[in-house]
Design a protein around this motif. Structure first.
Motif, PDB file in Angstrom:
ATOM      1  N   ASN A 134     -44.380 -30.959 -50.617  1.00 23.42           N
ATOM      2  CA  ASN A 134     -43.215 -30.433 -51.332  1.00 23.42           C
ATOM      3  C   ASN A 134     -42.031 -31.395 -51.240  1.00 23.42           C
ATOM      4  OD1 ASN A 134     -40.564 -28.784 -51.493  1.00 23.42           O
ATOM      5  ND2 ASN A 134     -42.116 -27.568 -52.539  1.00 23.42           N
ATOM      6  N   PRO A 135     -41.418 -31.743 -52.377  1.00 20.30           N
ATOM      7  CA  PRO A 135     -40.334 -32.729 -52.372  1.00 20.30           C
ATOM      8  C   PRO A 135     -39.046 -32.247 -51.699  1.00 20.30           C
ATOM      9  CG  PRO A 135     -40.663 -31.829 -54.576  1.00 20.30           C
ATOM     10  CD  PRO A 135     -41.784 -31.314 -53.737  1.00 20.30           C
ATOM     11  N   ASP A 136     -38.893 -30.955 -51.484  1.00 18.50           N
ATOM     12  CA  ASP A 136     -37.682 -30.446 -50.832  1.00 18.50           C
ATOM     13  C   ASP A 136     -37.789 -30.422 -49.318  1.00 18.50           C
ATOM     14  OD1 ASP A 136     -36.396 -30.079 -53.253  1.00 18.50           O
ATOM     15  OD2 ASP A 136     -37.297 -28.097 -53.530  1.00 18.50           O
ATOM     16  N   ILE A 137     -38.939 -30.829 -48.802  1.00 17.36           N
ATOM     17  CA  ILE A 137     -39.137 -30.896 -47.350  1.00 17.36           C
ATOM     18  C   ILE A 137     -39.328 -32.350 -46.947  1.00 17.36           C
ATOM     19  CG2 ILE A 137     -40.751 -30.359 -45.452  1.00 17.36           C
ATOM     20  CD1 ILE A 137     -39.304 -27.865 -46.229  1.00 17.36           C
ATOM     21  N   GLU A 138     -38.635 -32.746 -45.882  1.00 15.80           N
ATOM     22  CA  GLU A 138     -38.924 -34.040 -45.256  1.00 15.80           C
ATOM     23  C   GLU A 138     -39.592 -33.733 -43.921  1.00 15.80           C
ATOM     24  OE1 GLU A 138     -35.554 -36.612 -44.768  1.00 15.80           O
ATOM     25  OE2 GLU A 138     -36.689 -37.998 -43.493  1.00 15.80           O
ATOM     26  N   LEU A 139     -40.868 -34.034 -43.837  1.00 15.39           N
ATOM     27  CA  LEU A 139     -41.645 -33.725 -42.632  1.00 15.39           C
ATOM     28  C   LEU A 139     -41.436 -34.867 -41.632  1.00 15.39           C
ATOM     29  CD1 LEU A 139     -43.697 -31.864 -41.215  1.00 15.39           C
ATOM     30  CD2 LEU A 139     -45.522 -33.053 -42.477  1.00 15.39           C
ATOM     31  N   LEU A 140     -40.627 -34.588 -40.595  1.00 13.29           N
ATOM     32  CA  LEU A 140     -40.292 -35.643 -39.625  1.00 13.29           C
ATOM     33  C   LEU A 140     -41.441 -35.883 -38.653  1.00 13.29           C
ATOM     34  CD1 LEU A 140     -36.646 -34.556 -38.748  1.00 13.29           C
ATOM     35  CD2 LEU A 140     -37.374 -36.325 -40.380  1.00 13.29           C
ATOM     36  N   GLY A 141     -42.268 -34.893 -38.476  1.00 15.16           N
ATOM     37  CA  GLY A 141     -43.399 -35.058 -37.574  1.00 15.16           C
ATOM     38  C   GLY A 141     -44.160 -33.766 -37.417  1.00 15.16           C
ATOM     39  N   ILE A 142     -45.380 -33.922 -36.920  1.00 14.47           N
ATOM     40  CA  ILE A 142     -46.240 -32.780 -36.619  1.00 14.47           C
ATOM     41  C   ILE A 142     -46.479 -32.817 -35.116  1.00 14.47           C
ATOM     42  CG2 ILE A 142     -48.556 -31.805 -36.923  1.00 14.47           C
ATOM     43  CD1 ILE A 142     -48.619 -33.240 -39.700  1.00 14.47           C
ATOM     44  N   THR A 143     -46.235 -31.689 -34.442  1.00 15.41           N
ATOM     45  CA  THR A 143     -46.540 -31.597 -33.016  1.00 15.41           C
ATOM     46  C   THR A 143     -47.626 -30.540 -32.845  1.00 15.41           C
ATOM     47  OG1 THR A 143     -44.642 -30.111 -32.784  1.00 15.41           O
ATOM     48  CG2 THR A 143     -44.306 -32.414 -32.188  1.00 15.41           C
ATOM     49  N   THR A 144     -48.466 -30.731 -31.835  1.00 16.88           N
ATOM     50  CA  THR A 144     -49.597 -29.817 -31.677  1.00 16.88           C
ATOM     51  C   THR A 144     -49.511 -29.075 -30.350  1.00 16.88           C
ATOM     52  OG1 THR A 144     -50.978 -31.539 -30.669  1.00 16.88           O
ATOM     53  CG2 THR A 144     -51.108 -31.272 -33.070  1.00 16.88           C
ATOM     54  N   VAL A 145     -50.088 -27.895 -30.332  1.00 16.97           N
ATOM     55  CA  VAL A 145     -50.071 -27.037 -29.151  1.00 16.97           C
ATOM     56  C   VAL A 145     -51.413 -26.309 -29.072  1.00 16.97           C
ATOM     57  CG1 VAL A 145     -48.987 -25.125 -30.444  1.00 16.97           C
ATOM     58  CG2 VAL A 145     -48.760 -25.231 -27.958  1.00 16.97           C
ATOM     59  N   ALA A 146     -51.906 -26.123 -27.851  1.00 21.42           N
ATOM     60  CA  ALA A 146     -53.138 -25.348 -27.688  1.00 21.42           C
ATOM     61  C   ALA A 146     -52.905 -23.930 -28.178  1.00 21.42           C
ATOM     62  CB  ALA A 146     -53.556 -25.334 -26.224  1.00 21.42           C
ATOM     63  N   GLY A 147     -53.853 -23.404 -28.924  1.00 19.63           N
ATOM     64  CA  GLY A 147     -53.713 -22.055 -29.477  1.00 19.63           C
ATOM     65  C   GLY A 147     -55.026 -21.639 -30.094  1.00 19.63           C
ATOM     66  N   ASN A 148     -55.153 -21.894 -31.372  1.00 25.74           N
ATOM     67  CA  ASN A 148     -56.396 -21.517 -32.047  1.00 25.74           C
ATOM     68  C   ASN A 148     -57.613 -22.166 -31.383  1.00 25.74           C
ATOM     69  OD1 ASN A 148     -55.270 -19.833 -34.024  1.00 25.74           O
ATOM     70  ND2 ASN A 148     -54.720 -21.595 -35.287  1.00 25.74           N
ATOM     71  N   GLN A 149     -57.393 -23.373 -30.872  1.00 25.54           N
ATOM     72  CA  GLN A 149     -58.428 -24.059 -30.092  1.00 25.54           C
ATOM     73  C   GLN A 149     -57.727 -24.915 -29.028  1.00 25.54           C
ATOM     74  OE1 GLN A 149     -61.238 -24.381 -28.985  1.00 25.54           O
ATOM     75  NE2 GLN A 149     -62.660 -23.258 -30.303  1.00 25.54           N
ATOM     76  N   THR A 150     -58.511 -25.644 -28.259  1.00 24.86           N
ATOM     77  CA  THR A 150     -57.950 -26.492 -27.206  1.00 24.86           C
ATOM     78  C   THR A 150     -57.037 -27.557 -27.813  1.00 24.86           C
ATOM     79  OG1 THR A 150     -59.745 -28.068 -27.397  1.00 24.86           O
ATOM     80  CG2 THR A 150     -60.062 -26.242 -25.839  1.00 24.86           C
ATOM     81  N   ILE A 151     -56.205 -28.139 -26.975  1.00 21.15           N
ATOM     82  CA  ILE A 151     -55.260 -29.140 -27.472  1.00 21.15           C
ATOM     83  C   ILE A 151     -55.994 -30.344 -28.084  1.00 21.15           C
ATOM     84  CG2 ILE A 151     -54.934 -30.343 -25.254  1.00 21.15           C
ATOM     85  CD1 ILE A 151     -52.209 -29.636 -27.889  1.00 21.15           C
ATOM     86  N   GLU A 152     -57.126 -30.735 -27.485  1.00 21.32           N
ATOM     87  CA  GLU A 152     -57.882 -31.865 -28.041  1.00 21.32           C
ATOM     88  C   GLU A 152     -58.336 -31.543 -29.467  1.00 21.32           C
ATOM     89  OE1 GLU A 152     -58.511 -30.635 -24.951  1.00 21.32           O
ATOM     90  OE2 GLU A 152     -57.642 -32.334 -23.851  1.00 21.32           O
ATOM     91  N   LYS A 153     -58.870 -30.340 -29.626  1.00 22.54           N
ATOM     92  CA  LYS A 153     -59.424 -29.984 -30.940  1.00 22.54           C
ATOM     93  C   LYS A 153     -58.332 -29.816 -32.001  1.00 22.54           C
ATOM     94  CE  LYS A 153     -63.647 -27.895 -29.118  1.00 22.54           C
ATOM     95  NZ  LYS A 153     -64.439 -26.641 -28.968  1.00 22.54           N
ATOM     96  N   VAL A 154     -57.256 -29.107 -31.669  1.00 22.88           N
ATOM     97  CA  VAL A 154     -56.238 -28.889 -32.708  1.00 22.88           C
ATOM     98  C   VAL A 154     -55.513 -30.199 -33.053  1.00 22.88           C
ATOM     99  CG1 VAL A 154     -55.943 -26.444 -32.139  1.00 22.88           C
ATOM    100  CG2 VAL A 154     -54.364 -28.136 -31.155  1.00 22.88           C
ATOM    101  N   THR A 155     -55.422 -31.096 -32.085  1.00 21.75           N
ATOM    102  CA  THR A 155     -54.780 -32.387 -32.365  1.00 21.75           C
ATOM    103  C   THR A 155     -55.671 -33.230 -33.283  1.00 21.75           C
ATOM    104  OG1 THR A 155     -53.688 -32.281 -30.220  1.00 21.75           O
ATOM    105  CG2 THR A 155     -53.722 -34.427 -31.304  1.00 21.75           C
ATOM    106  N   ARG A 156     -56.958 -33.209 -32.977  1.00 22.75           N
ATOM    107  CA  ARG A 156     -57.906 -33.897 -33.858  1.00 22.75           C
ATOM    108  C   ARG A 156     -57.811 -33.325 -35.274  1.00 22.75           C
ATOM    109  NH1 ARG A 156     -62.946 -32.809 -36.151  1.00 22.75           N
ATOM    110  NH2 ARG A 156     -64.178 -34.709 -36.454  1.00 22.75           N
ATOM    111  N   ASN A 157     -57.693 -32.000 -35.354  1.00 27.79           N
ATOM    112  CA  ASN A 157     -57.638 -31.364 -36.675  1.00 27.79           C
ATOM    113  C   ASN A 157     -56.365 -31.746 -37.435  1.00 27.79           C
ATOM    114  OD1 ASN A 157     -60.017 -30.149 -35.959  1.00 27.79           O
ATOM    115  ND2 ASN A 157     -59.105 -28.151 -35.492  1.00 27.79           N
TER     116      ASN A 157
END
Ligand code: BDR
Ligand code: CA
Length: 322
Positions: free
Chosen positions: A24-47
């Motif tokens: 979306n052009p109205d959003i500037e995504l500065l970064g994505i951070t990951t947290v363990a939740g739906n799966q382990t931190i390794e898996k959600v980060t890979r995803n």
């Protein structure tokens, strides 16, 4: 243009939130951070990296907390599968992770920008946000807003009262709701209106290409688990609702309320206790009086599904056209 940090645990609906934020052009995504939740931190980060590879997204991705503040880790394999993003093909990462911990990334990014220009969008358990608040308390006054996916004022999904993101790390959630910043709670009451309907899926199919195929595979898998676990006809796109609201505030209506997280209930731990501002005569359950300033959390109420769908389709089309 709204600058955001998307803190997530992809996760099927998290993946769609990433596409919406990046497309979306109205959003500037500065970064994505990951947290363990739906799966382990390794898996959600890979995803998270896989979603970036699918859609040609090149923003910093920083890995965060692997366990909640107090509770042992728990995952949502019954909904999101063994990888945390079962269904679509997950390509290998196209770039390296940011070297920083997610909490440090959040602090650095918020402090590096002008006051009140960056919003944080937590759509997994709020562990990283709580850590960042304690690492650098000045972020509380500096961020523009915090738009969380979590909680409910009617019913939960992890337990009868508690929604998953809050249930996984209730202490972190209470810290976020208690802090003096502008919080919008996008709970299940709202996100269960944000279904990947047959019409929406048809519109995404009509876009064609690999990103459209990816989104359809996401909904296909999570559609089957939501059918099995909750008897839904279509899966909710919970997390994308937060991003949508920052693009177009008219995507849902809000009411203000006082929000507390139940930390001790025998049957209700992790429940968001939402007291709407039309009942100011109430006291907290511990007996202390509620003040007007307590009624400050914006609660998402009614979704405009068509506006929401338009944003999803538009972002996938734009990412596809690049
Ligand atoms: C929330 O829990 C997760 O499974 C989803 O990604 C969403 O953030 C819904 O309760
Ligand atoms: Ca999520």
């Amino acid at each position: 243009v709204q600058k955001i940090i998307l803190d997530c645990d992809p996760g099927h609906d998290d993946a769609i939130a990433i596409l919406l934020a990046a497309g979306n052009p109205d959003i500037e995504l500065l970064g994505i951070t990951t947290v363990a939740g739906n799966q382990t931190i390794e898996k959600v980060t890979r995803n998270a990296l896989a979603v970036c590879a699918v859609a040609g997204i090149t923003v910093p991705v920083a890995r965060g907390a692997s366990v909640p503040l107090v509770e042992p880790q728990m995952v949502a394999e019954d909904i999101h599968g063994e990888t945390g993003l079962d269904g679509p093909y997950l390509p290998p990462p196209a770039f390296d992770l940011d070297a920083r911990h997610a909490a440090q990334f959040i602090v650095d990014t918020v402090m590096a920008h002008e006051p009140h220009t960056v919003s944080i969008v937590p759509v997994g358990p709020f562990t990283n946000i709580a850590l960042a608040m304690r690492l650098e308390p000045r972020i509380i006054e500096r961020v523009q807003s915090v738009v969380v996916m979590g909680g409910a004022y009617t019913r939960g999904n992890a337990t009868p009262g508690a929604e998953f993101n809050i249930y996984v790390d209730p202490e972190a959630a209470e810290a976020v709701f208690r802090a003096d910043w502008d919080v919008t709670m996008v709970g299940l009451d709202l996100t269960h209106q944000a279904l990947a309907s047959a019409e929406l899926q048809d519109r995404v199919r009509a876009v064609g290409g690999p990103i459209s195929e990816f989104a359809l595979a996401v909904w296909d898998f999570v559609g089957s688990t939501y059918k099995r676990q909750y008897e839904f006809d279509h899966p909710p796109i919970h997390d994308a609702c937060c991003v949508a609201a920052l693009i177009d505030p008219a995507v849902f209506t809000t009411a203000t309320a006082d929000v507390r997280v139940e930390l001790r209930g025998e049957w209700t731990r992790g429940t968001t206790v939402v007291n709407f501002a039309d009942t100011p005569g109430m006291h907290h359950s511990n007996g202390s009086a509620l003040g007007q300033t307590d009624f400050r959390t914006h609660i998402a109420m009614r979704l405009d599904h068509e506006r929401f769908s338009d944003l999803i389709v538009d972002s996938i089309a734009r990412l596809t056209a690049v």
